[in-house]
Design a protein around this motif. Structure first.
Motif, PDB file in Angstrom:
ATOM      1  N   TYR A 108     115.183  70.763   9.647  1.00  0.00           N
ATOM      2  CA  TYR A 108     116.456  70.817   8.760  1.00  0.00           C
ATOM      3  C   TYR A 108     116.091  72.191   8.553  1.00  0.00           C
ATOM      4  N   LEU A 109     115.882  71.737   7.659  1.00  0.00           N
ATOM      5  CA  LEU A 109     115.621  72.883   5.948  1.00  0.00           C
ATOM      6  C   LEU A 109     115.679  74.085   6.803  1.00  0.00           C
ATOM      7  N   GLU A 110     113.930  74.079   7.448  1.00  0.00           N
ATOM      8  CA  GLU A 110     113.790  75.900   8.232  1.00  0.00           C
ATOM      9  C   GLU A 110     114.638  76.397   8.915  1.00  0.00           C
ATOM     10  N   THR A 111     115.629  75.090   9.789  1.00  0.00           N
ATOM     11  CA  THR A 111     116.621  75.566  10.475  1.00  0.00           C
ATOM     12  C   THR A 111     118.014  76.170   9.993  1.00  0.00           C
ATOM     13  N   ILE A 112     118.117  75.506   8.390  1.00  0.00           N
ATOM     14  CA  ILE A 112     118.949  75.850   8.080  1.00  0.00           C
ATOM     15  C   ILE A 112     119.030  77.025   7.267  1.00  0.00           C
ATOM     16  N   LEU A 113     117.606  77.352   6.628  1.00  0.00           N
ATOM     17  CA  LEU A 113     117.222  79.095   6.020  1.00  0.00           C
ATOM     18  C   LEU A 113     117.233  80.096   7.064  1.00  0.00           C
ATOM     19  N   VAL A 114     116.893  79.534   8.469  1.00  0.00           N
ATOM     20  CA  VAL A 114     117.200  80.323   9.441  1.00  0.00           C
ATOM     21  C   VAL A 114     118.606  80.753   9.415  1.00  0.00           C
ATOM     22  N   LEU A 115     119.229  80.195  10.184  1.00  0.00           N
ATOM     23  CA  LEU A 115     120.994  79.656  10.539  1.00  0.00           C
ATOM     24  C   LEU A 115     121.498  80.331   9.114  1.00  0.00           C
ATOM     25  N   LYS A 116     121.289  80.100   7.865  1.00  0.00           N
ATOM     26  CA  LYS A 116     122.375  80.644   6.717  1.00  0.00           C
ATOM     27  C   LYS A 116     121.697  82.470   6.786  1.00  0.00           C
ATOM     28  N   ASN A 117     120.486  83.356   6.987  1.00  0.00           N
ATOM     29  CA  ASN A 117     120.355  84.189   7.099  1.00  0.00           C
ATOM     30  C   ASN A 117     121.027  85.042   7.734  1.00  0.00           C
ATOM     31  N   LYS A 118     121.115  84.268   9.062  1.00  0.00           N
ATOM     32  CA  LYS A 118     121.778  85.026  10.120  1.00  0.00           C
ATOM     33  C   LYS A 118     123.202  85.032  10.371  1.00  0.00           C
ATOM     34  N   ASN A 119     123.540  84.061   9.381  1.00  0.00           N
ATOM     35  CA  ASN A 119     125.388  83.299   9.722  1.00  0.00           C
ATOM     36  C   ASN A 119     125.966  82.866   7.912  1.00  0.00           C
ATOM     37  N   GLU A 120     127.226  83.344   7.454  1.00  0.00           N
ATOM     38  CA  GLU A 120     127.594  83.488   6.297  1.00  0.00           C
ATOM     39  C   GLU A 120     127.281  81.656   5.505  1.00  0.00           C
ATOM     40  N   PHE A 121     128.207  80.692   7.413  1.00  0.00           N
ATOM     41  CA  PHE A 121     128.389  79.571   7.163  1.00  0.00           C
ATOM     42  C   PHE A 121     127.432  78.759   8.130  1.00  0.00           C
ATOM     43  N   VAL A 122     126.742  77.711   7.171  1.00  0.00           N
ATOM     44  CA  VAL A 122     126.146  77.064   7.909  1.00  0.00           C
ATOM     45  C   VAL A 122     126.738  75.289   7.962  1.00  0.00           C
ATOM     46  N   ARG A 123     127.491  74.753   9.673  1.00  0.00           N
ATOM     47  CA  ARG A 123     127.437  73.444   9.313  1.00  0.00           C
ATOM     48  C   ARG A 123     126.145  72.119  10.149  1.00  0.00           C
ATOM     49  N   SER A 124     126.698  71.556  10.144  1.00  0.00           N
ATOM     50  CA  SER A 124     125.788  69.894  11.004  1.00  0.00           C
ATOM     51  C   SER A 124     125.807  69.952  12.274  1.00  0.00           C
ATOM     52  N   ILE A 125     127.167  70.709  12.336  1.00  0.00           N
ATOM     53  CA  ILE A 125     127.154  70.996  14.632  1.00  0.00           C
ATOM     54  C   ILE A 125     126.265  72.775  14.609  1.00  0.00           C
ATOM     55  N   ASP A 126     125.924  73.443  13.544  1.00  0.00           N
ATOM     56  CA  ASP A 126     125.488  74.614  14.144  1.00  0.00           C
ATOM     57  C   ASP A 126     123.766  74.070  14.037  1.00  0.00           C
ATOM     58  N   VAL A 127     122.959  73.613  13.225  1.00  0.00           N
ATOM     59  CA  VAL A 127     121.702  73.679  13.428  1.00  0.00           C
ATOM     60  C   VAL A 127     121.408  71.606  15.175  1.00  0.00           C
ATOM     61  N   ALA A 128     122.608  70.759  15.054  1.00  0.00           N
ATOM     62  CA  ALA A 128     122.604  70.174  16.231  1.00  0.00           C
ATOM     63  C   ALA A 128     121.957  71.153  17.063  1.00  0.00           C
ATOM     64  N   LYS A 129     123.184  72.312  17.027  1.00  0.00           N
ATOM     65  CA  LYS A 129     123.305  73.063  18.294  1.00  0.00           C
ATOM     66  C   LYS A 129     121.401  73.715  18.280  1.00  0.00           C
ATOM     67  N   GLN A 130     121.465  74.093  17.493  1.00  0.00           N
ATOM     68  CA  GLN A 130     120.252  74.810  17.192  1.00  0.00           C
ATOM     69  C   GLN A 130     118.909  74.769  17.716  1.00  0.00           C
ATOM     70  N   LEU A 131     118.534  73.149  17.548  1.00  0.00           N
ATOM     71  CA  LEU A 131     117.896  72.059  17.529  1.00  0.00           C
ATOM     72  C   LEU A 131     118.182  71.048  18.335  1.00  0.00           C
ATOM     73  N   GLY A 132     118.758  71.368  19.290  1.00  0.00           N
ATOM     74  CA  GLY A 132     119.053  70.402  20.505  1.00  0.00           C
ATOM     75  C   GLY A 132     119.399  69.070  20.124  1.00  0.00           C
ATOM     76  N   PHE A 133     119.631  68.816  18.930  1.00  0.00           N
ATOM     77  CA  PHE A 133     119.812  67.290  18.811  1.00  0.00           C
ATOM     78  C   PHE A 133     121.239  66.943  18.168  1.00  0.00           C
ATOM     79  N   SER A 134     121.271  65.471  18.481  1.00  0.00           N
ATOM     80  CA  SER A 134     122.363  65.298  19.320  1.00  0.00           C
ATOM     81  C   SER A 134     123.528  65.109  17.405  1.00  0.00           C
ATOM     82  N   LYS A 135     124.471  65.181  17.774  1.00  0.00           N
ATOM     83  CA  LYS A 135     125.015  65.112  16.386  1.00  0.00           C
ATOM     84  C   LYS A 135     125.548  63.694  15.183  1.00  0.00           C
TER      85      LYS A 135
END
Length: 119
Positions: A8-35
């Motif tokens: 989760y932490l690594e995914t949040i870091l990667v997403l924050k480097n791509k986008n200004e804002f990150v939400r739980s749904i973004d993490v779930a989509k990126q990892l393919g995990f349930s909300k």
């Protein structure tokens, strides 16, 4: 910290480097995990002081969270490079295996790989 928390932490870091804002749904989509699974993980990371979540649901890494996420991401990058260079596997295979190895590798072995790659 469990492997899922590190992911989760690594995914949040990667997403924050791509986008200004990150939400739980973004993490779930990126990892393919349930909300619900991600919500639980985010709650644990928040209570452990790795992230903060504002009233709009945007996630930000604390200094502690950035340090841990950067450490995991560095392992991922170096292990990917190591596997591509030494095992001569495709980037996709190296990325997949690096993602598994980064959570269990000892500091001693990781430092040895860094020295081997001259990083």
């Amino acid at each position: 910290m469990q492997e899922s928390g590190e992911m989760y932490l690594e995914t949040i870091l990667v997403l924050k480097n791509k986008n200004e804002f990150v939400r739980s749904i973004d993490v779930a989509k990126q990892l393919g995990f349930s909300k619900p699974s991600v919500s639980r993980g985010i709650g644990i990371l928040k209570s452990d002081g790795y992230i903060i979540v504002d009233d709009k649901g945007y996630i930000d890494l604390t200094n502690k969270g950035k340090e841990k996420a950067n450490s995991i991401y560095e392992k991922h990058q170096i292990l990917t490079r190591f596997l591509m260079n030494t095992a001569k596997v495709t980037r996709e295979t190296a990325e997949d295996d690096a993602c598994k190895i980064e959570h269990i590798i000892s500091d001693e072995v990781f430092e040895g790989i860094k020295k081997y790659l001259n990083t």
